[in-house]
Design a protein around this motif. Structure first.
Motif, short mmCIF file in Angstrom:
data_model
loop_
_atom_site.label_atom_id
_atom_site.label_comp_id
_atom_site.label_asym_id
_atom_site.label_seq_id
_atom_site.Cartn_x
_atom_site.Cartn_y
_atom_site.Cartn_z
N VAL A 195 6.98 -1.95 1.07
CA VAL A 195 5.80 -0.90 1.64
C VAL A 195 5.99 -0.75 3.17
CG1 VAL A 195 3.32 -1.10 2.71
CG2 VAL A 195 4.06 -2.35 0.40
N ILE A 196 5.95 0.48 3.57
CA ILE A 196 5.90 0.93 4.94
C ILE A 196 4.72 1.51 5.61
CG2 ILE A 196 7.11 2.78 6.50
CD1 ILE A 196 9.50 3.00 4.36
N SER A 197 4.40 0.64 6.41
CA SER A 197 3.02 0.82 7.17
C SER A 197 2.83 0.31 8.21
CB SER A 197 1.95 0.57 5.91
OG SER A 197 0.77 1.00 6.60
N PRO A 226 -8.56 -4.06 8.26
CA PRO A 226 -7.67 -4.85 7.75
C PRO A 226 -7.84 -5.44 6.10
CG PRO A 226 -8.41 -5.60 9.72
CD PRO A 226 -9.19 -4.31 9.31
N GLU A 227 -9.18 -5.60 5.65
CA GLU A 227 -9.15 -6.01 4.42
C GLU A 227 -8.99 -5.07 3.31
OE1 GLU A 227 -13.03 -4.48 5.83
OE2 GLU A 227 -11.68 -5.75 6.64
N LYS A 276 -1.28 -6.99 10.40
CA LYS A 276 -1.04 -8.40 10.39
C LYS A 276 -1.69 -8.52 8.72
CE LYS A 276 -2.76 -10.85 13.64
NZ LYS A 276 -3.67 -11.43 14.72
N SER A 277 -2.81 -8.17 8.36
CA SER A 277 -3.38 -8.53 7.30
C SER A 277 -2.58 -7.98 6.09
CB SER A 277 -4.98 -7.93 7.22
OG SER A 277 -5.43 -8.04 5.86
N ALA A 278 -1.93 -6.86 6.16
CA ALA A 278 -1.36 -6.22 4.92
C ALA A 278 0.08 -6.90 4.92
CB ALA A 278 -0.88 -4.85 5.26
N ALA A 326 -4.90 -2.90 -0.43
CA ALA A 326 -3.83 -1.71 -0.92
C ALA A 326 -2.76 -2.08 -1.11
CB ALA A 326 -4.12 -0.78 0.45
N VAL A 327 -2.14 -3.17 -0.44
CA VAL A 327 -0.74 -3.78 -0.54
C VAL A 327 -0.79 -4.63 -1.90
CG1 VAL A 327 0.79 -5.60 -0.03
CG2 VAL A 327 -0.19 -4.09 1.90
#
Length: 178
Positions: free
Chosen positions: A36-38, A17-18, A46-48, A23-24
């Protein structure tokens, strides 16, 4: 965009998650992506999505199924895949239909799931659907995916509860077992 071509920018969350969140941030700030598509794992998603929301960048959820991903009221998060509630409901509906076809109703169900956002949200949906379809959960086996390389002991625990059916939602080392 006046006919501009799309450019693909790729980042790897490594299932963490981190790293997905970071990355985002990097994609938006360094690569100046406009959407963003992921992501595959619900916990990463959830994190992104939380980070994309903070940056006000549209995020299209392609795989993460945890219900909470799109139930947080975010303005920039969109889902193109079913959420866990629908997966769980449809799995139990299948069991009910199977019991009717076999003229042998399925009444007792065991659940096996990992204890991540993915597994837990799907198990919650399965439990609700089991009740809705008049069945009973006779065993629920939860485990930490990173610690498991062999599901046989977990399956044995479920089998020992003498269910009519076992629903398994599992991620074990890059493999999904349903």
């Amino acid at each position: 965009l006046n006919g501009r071509k799309l450019e693909l920018a790729v980042a790897d969350s490594q299932g963490r998650p981190e790293i997905g969140r970071d990355a985002v941030t990097a994609l938006v700030n360094d690569r100046q992506v406009v959407a963003v598509i992921s992501a595959y794992q619900s916990s990463v998603t959830k994190s992104a999505t939380r980070e994309a929301e903070r940056l006000e960048v549209p995020f299209i959820v392609s795989m993460g199924i945890a219900d909470t991903i799109t139930e947080r009221g975010f303005r920039y998060t969109f889902r193109i895949c079913p959420k866990a509630q629908f997966y769980g409901r449809d799995q139990v509906r299948f069991l009910a239909d199977l019991g009717l076809q076999r003229r042998q109703p399925i009444r007792r169900v065991a659940l096996i799931h990992e204890n991540t956002d993915y597994g837990t949200s799907t198990a919650l949906a399965q439990k609700a659907a089991v009740r809705q379809f008049g069945m009973e959960v006779v065993a629920e086996v939860s485990y930490r995916a990173a610690d498991v390389t062999d599901l046989r002991p977990l399956v044995r625990t479920a089998v020992d509860a003498d269910p009519d059916a076992i629903l398994q939602v599992a991620y074990v080392r890059d493999s999904i077992l349903l």
